[in-house]
Design a protein around this motif. Structure first.
Motif, PDB file in Angstrom:
ATOM      1  N   ILE A 142      17.662  40.730 -11.897  1.00 42.16           N
ATOM      2  CA  ILE A 142      17.947  39.962 -10.698  1.00 42.16           C
ATOM      3  C   ILE A 142      16.864  38.908 -10.547  1.00 42.16           C
ATOM      4  N   SER A 143      17.273  37.669 -10.344  1.00 44.31           N
ATOM      5  CA  SER A 143      16.307  36.601 -10.074  1.00 44.31           C
ATOM      6  C   SER A 143      16.451  36.139  -8.629  1.00 44.31           C
ATOM      7  N   TYR A 144      15.324  35.723  -8.033  1.00 49.75           N
ATOM      8  CA  TYR A 144      15.272  35.350  -6.624  1.00 49.75           C
ATOM      9  C   TYR A 144      14.436  34.078  -6.523  1.00 49.75           C
ATOM     10  N   LEU A 145      15.093  32.950  -6.390  1.00 45.58           N
ATOM     11  CA  LEU A 145      14.430  31.652  -6.353  1.00 45.58           C
ATOM     12  C   LEU A 145      13.678  31.470  -5.046  1.00 45.58           C
ATOM     13  N   LEU A 150      11.232  34.943  -8.669  1.00 39.80           N
ATOM     14  CA  LEU A 150      10.882  36.352  -8.739  1.00 39.80           C
ATOM     15  C   LEU A 150      11.959  37.080  -9.527  1.00 39.80           C
ATOM     16  N   VAL A 151      11.539  38.065 -10.337  1.00 42.53           N
ATOM     17  CA  VAL A 151      12.488  38.820 -11.154  1.00 42.53           C
ATOM     18  C   VAL A 151      11.939  40.212 -11.418  1.00 42.53           C
ATOM     19  N   ASN A 152      12.831  41.174 -11.572  1.00 39.75           N
ATOM     20  CA  ASN A 152      12.398  42.525 -11.934  1.00 39.75           C
ATOM     21  C   ASN A 152      11.943  42.549 -13.392  1.00 39.75           C
ATOM     22  N   PRO A 153      10.969  43.393 -13.732  1.00 43.77           N
ATOM     23  CA  PRO A 153      10.472  43.450 -15.115  1.00 43.77           C
ATOM     24  C   PRO A 153      11.454  44.125 -16.055  1.00 43.77           C
ATOM     25  N   TRP A 154      11.285  43.811 -17.324  1.00 43.65           N
ATOM     26  CA  TRP A 154      12.155  44.332 -18.374  1.00 43.65           C
ATOM     27  C   TRP A 154      11.998  45.834 -18.567  1.00 43.65           C
ATOM     28  N   THR A 172       8.929  49.005  -7.542  1.00 41.18           N
ATOM     29  CA  THR A 172       8.276  48.765  -6.260  1.00 41.18           C
ATOM     30  C   THR A 172       8.022  47.265  -6.131  1.00 41.18           C
ATOM     31  N   ALA A 173       7.649  46.854  -4.939  1.00 41.45           N
ATOM     32  CA  ALA A 173       7.373  45.437  -4.704  1.00 41.45           C
ATOM     33  C   ALA A 173       6.277  44.927  -5.635  1.00 41.45           C
ATOM     34  N   GLY A 174       5.303  45.784  -5.935  1.00 43.01           N
ATOM     35  CA  GLY A 174       4.194  45.371  -6.784  1.00 43.01           C
ATOM     36  C   GLY A 174       4.567  45.165  -8.239  1.00 43.01           C
ATOM     37  N   ASP A 175       5.740  45.620  -8.643  1.00 46.77           N
ATOM     38  CA  ASP A 175       6.181  45.448 -10.035  1.00 46.77           C
ATOM     39  C   ASP A 175       6.871  44.109 -10.279  1.00 46.77           C
ATOM     40  N   ILE A 176       7.265  43.431  -9.222  1.00 46.13           N
ATOM     41  CA  ILE A 176       8.065  42.210  -9.360  1.00 46.13           C
ATOM     42  C   ILE A 176       7.234  41.084  -9.987  1.00 46.13           C
ATOM     43  N   LEU A 177       7.836  40.385 -10.935  1.00 45.46           N
ATOM     44  CA  LEU A 177       7.192  39.274 -11.624  1.00 45.46           C
ATOM     45  C   LEU A 177       7.496  37.952 -10.930  1.00 45.46           C
ATOM     46  N   ARG A 178       6.588  36.995 -11.113  1.00 49.98           N
ATOM     47  CA  ARG A 178       6.849  35.626 -10.693  1.00 49.98           C
ATOM     48  C   ARG A 178       6.859  34.742 -11.937  1.00 49.98           C
ATOM     49  N   ILE A 222       4.102  33.907 -14.647  1.00 47.30           N
ATOM     50  CA  ILE A 222       2.866  33.346 -14.116  1.00 47.30           C
ATOM     51  C   ILE A 222       2.165  34.317 -13.171  1.00 47.30           C
ATOM     52  N   GLU A 223       2.832  35.442 -12.869  1.00 43.32           N
ATOM     53  CA  GLU A 223       2.226  36.447 -12.001  1.00 43.32           C
ATOM     54  C   GLU A 223       2.897  37.787 -12.269  1.00 43.32           C
ATOM     55  N   GLY A 224       2.083  38.828 -12.509  1.00 42.76           N
ATOM     56  CA  GLY A 224       2.632  40.162 -12.729  1.00 42.76           C
ATOM     57  C   GLY A 224       2.200  40.749 -14.050  1.00 42.76           C
ATOM     58  N   GLY A 225       2.282  42.073 -14.153  1.00 42.08           N
ATOM     59  CA  GLY A 225       1.738  42.775 -15.303  1.00 42.08           C
ATOM     60  C   GLY A 225       2.756  43.333 -16.271  1.00 42.08           C
ATOM     61  N   TRP A 226       4.008  42.876 -16.180  1.00 43.64           N
ATOM     62  CA  TRP A 226       5.047  43.365 -17.072  1.00 43.64           C
ATOM     63  C   TRP A 226       5.640  42.206 -17.864  1.00 43.64           C
ATOM     64  N   ASN A 227       6.672  42.500 -18.637  1.00 45.14           N
ATOM     65  CA  ASN A 227       7.373  41.479 -19.418  1.00 45.14           C
ATOM     66  C   ASN A 227       8.687  41.107 -18.752  1.00 45.14           C
ATOM     67  N   VAL A 228       9.142  39.884 -19.011  1.00 49.02           N
ATOM     68  CA  VAL A 228      10.416  39.422 -18.483  1.00 49.02           C
ATOM     69  C   VAL A 228      11.503  39.622 -19.534  1.00 49.02           C
ATOM     70  N   THR A 229      12.736  39.849 -19.085  1.00 47.66           N
ATOM     71  CA  THR A 229      13.866  40.023 -19.996  1.00 47.66           C
ATOM     72  C   THR A 229      14.029  38.826 -20.929  1.00 47.66           C
ATOM     73  N   PRO A 230      14.384  39.054 -22.195  1.00 47.26           N
ATOM     74  CA  PRO A 230      14.674  37.935 -23.102  1.00 47.26           C
ATOM     75  C   PRO A 230      15.876  37.104 -22.659  1.00 47.26           C
ATOM     76  N   ALA A 231      16.684  37.658 -21.763  1.00 51.49           N
ATOM     77  CA  ALA A 231      17.890  36.955 -21.306  1.00 51.49           C
ATOM     78  C   ALA A 231      17.633  36.138 -20.044  1.00 51.49           C
ATOM     79  N   ILE A 232      16.373  35.851 -19.737  1.00 44.88           N
ATOM     80  CA  ILE A 232      16.073  35.122 -18.502  1.00 44.88           C
ATOM     81  C   ILE A 232      16.690  33.730 -18.514  1.00 44.88           C
ATOM     82  N   ASN A 233      16.993  33.196 -19.705  1.00 40.80           N
ATOM     83  CA  ASN A 233      17.596  31.857 -19.764  1.00 40.80           C
ATOM     84  C   ASN A 233      18.936  31.794 -19.024  1.00 40.80           C
TER      85      ASN A 233
END
Length: 251
Positions: free
Chosen positions: A47-50, A57-61, A69-75, A83-94
Motif C-alpha cells: 500500500i502506498s500513501y502519497l 509512505l509504504v509498508n516494507p517488503w 507497526t507505525a514505526g515499520d513504515i517506509l518513506r 529515504i526513511e526507514g529500516g526495511w526494504n521496499v517491494t520490487p514492484a513499487i514502480n
C-alpha cells in the motif's frame, strides 16, 4: 435520495472516534484491517500513501500485514527510493509510482492477492453484485490481463497504470487486485467492498446462482456511498485493531 444523504451525513461527536494518528499509523492500521478482510497472502502486497510533500509512505517488503507497526513504515521519494526507514521496499513499487505520476486524484494505492478477489481474477471474470454491501462502490471493475511479465518490470508498471486509466479498482488476471483512492477511509471502503463482493458472488454461485442486483440500483447505491463516504466505518474497524493490539501505533 436527498433524505438518504442526510442520514449518511456525520453528526457532531462528543469525543473523537480515533486518537490523533500519524500518517504512518494510518497506513499500519489499514494494513492490519485489510489483513483481517482477506488481504492475507503471506508477505505479498503493498500500500502506498502519497504525502503533501511529494514523498510516499509504504509498508516494507519483509513484514506481513498483520504484524506492521507505525514505526515499520517506509518513506520513499517520488522515484520509489527509500529515504526513511529500516526495511526494504517491494520490487514492484514502480506500479505505485507510475499510477501516482498519472493520477493527481489518487493518494492511496492498494495491491494484494486478496482471497476471493484473486479467485475471480484467476477465472478472468468480474463478480456480479448480489447485495447492498457489494454495491457500496460504483463504477466499472476493470479486468486487466496484465501478466505478460512480472509487475516489478518497469514497463509492466507503466502498462498497468495506463490500463487502469481513471478507474477506481481492477482485477489483475492471474494475479490479484488493485484499488486506488483519495484517502485512507475511501481506500478502506473500496478494498473491503471489493473483497465482500467477490466472496458473496462466489458463495451465491456455489449455491447454483442467483439474481444480481439491478444495475441502476447498484449504481445509485455506489454513487451515494462511495461518493459521500461511509461515516464511521473506517474508524470503527481501526478502533478494533487498536483494541486487539495497541502496539500497531508504536513508532
Amino acid at each position: 435520495m436527498n433524505e438518504l444523504l442526510k442520514q449518511l451525513a456525520p453528526v457532531p461527536q462528543k469525543r473523537p472516534l480515533l486518537p490523533s494518528l500519524s500518517p504512518q499509523a494510518e497506513l499500519a492500521l489499514l494494513c492490519r484491517v485489510l489483513y483481517r478482510e482477506g488481504y492475507s497472502d503471506h508477505i505479498a502486497g503493498h500500500i502506498s500513501y502519497l504525502q503533501d510533500d511529494g514523498s510516499i509512505l509504504v509498508n516494507p517488503w519483509e513484514l506481513a500485514w498483520d504484524e506492521l507497526t507505525a514505526g515499520d513504515i517506509l518513506r520513499l521519494d517520488e522515484s520509489g527510493k527509500v529515504i526513511e526507514g529500516g526495511w526494504n521496499v517491494t520490487p514492484a513499487i514502480n506500479l505505485h509510482t507510475e499510477i501516482h505520476a498519472r493520477r493527481s486524484d489518487v493518494k492511496v494505492i492498494i495491491h494484494n492477492h486478496s482471497r476471493y478477489g484473486t479467485v475471480w481474477a484467476n477465472a478472468g471474470r468480474v463478480p456480479p453484485i448480489y447485495d447492498q454491501t457489494s454495491a457500496q462502490v460504483s463504477g466499472e471493475l476493470k479486468l486487466m490481463d496484465e501478466y505478460n511479465v512480472t509487475v516489478n518490470e518497469s514497463s509492466e508498471g507503466a502498462r498497468c497504470a495506463e490500463l487502469l486509466g481513471k478507474a477506481k479498482w481492477a482485477l489483475l488476471v492471474n494475479h490479484g487486485v488493485l484499488v486506488v483512492a483519495k484517502d485512507i477511509a475511501q481506500a478502506h471502503l473500496r478494498a473491503v467492498t471489493l473483497e465482500w463482493r467477490a466472496r458473496t458472488a462466489w458463495e451465491v454461485e456455489a449455491l447454483g446462482g442467483g439474481k444480481p442486483m439491478p444495475s441502476d440500483v447498484a449504481q445509485g447505491l455506489g454513487d451515494m456511498i462511495d461518493g459521500n463516504g461511509f461515516p464511521f466505518l473506517w474508524e470503527a474497524m481501526a478502533r478494533r485493531e487498536i483494541r486487539l493490539d495497541a502496539s500497531v501505533l508504536d513508532d
